[in-house]
Design an enzyme around this catalytic site. Structure first.
Site, PDB file in Angstrom:
ATOM      1  CB  SER A 101      37.596  35.521  42.698  1.00 38.99           C
ATOM      2  OG  SER A 101      38.434  36.659  43.191  1.00 38.99           O
ATOM      3  CG  HIS A 212      37.578  40.323  39.786  1.00 31.73           C
ATOM      4  ND1 HIS A 212      38.711  39.560  39.650  1.00 31.73           N
ATOM      5  CD2 HIS A 212      36.959  39.668  40.858  1.00 31.73           C
ATOM      6  CE1 HIS A 212      38.743  38.647  40.242  1.00 31.73           C
ATOM      7  NE2 HIS A 212      37.871  38.863  41.227  1.00 31.73           N
TER       8      HIS A 212
END
Length: 316
Positions: A101, A212
């Site tokens: 990420s 996400h």
């Protein structure tokens, strides 16, 4: 020995991270001080930061703010950039890099795509818009252990249908460890379905938003606009991207980062592709040993050295 650098993501942060390195290494100290100055300029005059503009104070002393997304992301990047500075000063460089990420941004920094100012500025903005996108959402994230990807996807579909709420897969972290995220009732229903399918455990994660997932669509649009203003360098070595689990062309980086914020992280596929590329050693850059755990589950033959302290850097 073929080596990859992998950068930790949100959830690995902890108060005091990097303090011993800061106090005992001038390269790390210089990088962190510069990163803090960039963050202060980014946050200055923005009332939503409530007067908290000292990133160093957050990193080293504040057990509460270090877990707020808008502070976590630049703080993790400052730590990573400081470690990269030391490693490069000692003549080290990886064959390939990746990150979880926000850690993908640090991988791109290490590869020469971003300079330090761009890295911290982007992640300060990214953290802020992700936090804002989560505001008002009764959300949760849960790590489902012991099921295949197909089984977790099935559980999510059942949970969404039973609850009428949004829930999606957000992270394919490792073999047998997949994260789901979304509205609280949807996550709870999906956890129940996962247990019916044989999940060993469903573990709630201490995060502040359904990252996400499609909840981040607005944040993705804002990030895309910000990225359009940024000048990017060329990668000095390959980087594997979260969205695909594979390497990509430099010209695709803005699109990959825009998609990453609202799409599942394919970390298990990343690790398997590193193995296919012949990587035998991973250097995990970031507090904790989260990535080491993913590697152990997915490709245990790859050696992992996790960097938390100056002693760890010496070991590398």
């Amino acid at each position: 020995m073929k080596t990859a650098w992998m950068f930790a993501g949100q959830g690995a942060q902890k108060p005091g991270m990097g303090k011993d390195i800061y106090e005992n290494n001038s390269i790390f100290r210089d990088v962190v001080d510069k990163a803090c100055a960039v963050f202060e300029a980014e946050a200055s005059g923005d009332s939503s930061y409530e007067g908290h503009t000292s990133l160093k104070e957050v990193m080293f002393e504040d057990a509460e703010l270090i877990n707020r997304t808008r502070f976590t992301q630049p703080a993790m990047a400052a730590f990573a950039a400081g470690v990269v500075g030391i490693l490069k000063d000692r003549g080290l460089s990886p064959d390939v890099a990746a990150g979880l990420s926000l850690g993908e941004y640090s991988a791109l920094y290490a590869a020469g795509v971003f300079d330090l100012e761009t890295l911290i500025s982007l992640l300060s903005y990214r953290g802020k818009v992700m936090e804002e996108a989560s505001a008002g959402v009764d959300c949760a994230m849960s790590a489902v252990l012991g099921l295949t990807a197909a089984q977790v996807e099935d559980a999510v579909a059942r949970g969404a249908a039973a609850s009428g709420k949004i829930v999606e897969v957000s992270n394919y972290n490792a073999t047998g460890q997949i994260v789901i995220a979304g509205e609280e009732d949807g996550v709870s229903a999906s956890e129940a379905a996962a247990k019916e399918l044989g999940a060993k455990r469903c573990m709630r994660l201490n995060v502040s938003g359904p990252f996400h997932t499609s909840f981040m669509e607005g944040a993705s649009v804002k990030l895309s606009e910000r990225l359009s203003e940024v000048s990017l360098g060329k990668t000095a070595f390959p980087v594997i991207y979260n969205v695909t689990g594979k390497t990509g062309a430099d010209g695709d980086i803005p699109s990959l980062l825009e998609r990453q914020i609202k799409s599942p992280v394919r970390m298990a596929e990343t690790i398997l592709n590193l193995r296919e590329m012949g990587v035998e050693r991973i250097v995990e850059i970031g507090p904790g040993k989260t990535i080491a755990g993913f590697v152990r589950r997915t490709a245990k033959e790859i050696e992992v050295i996790s960097i938390n302290t100056l002693e760890d850097i010496d070991r590398v």
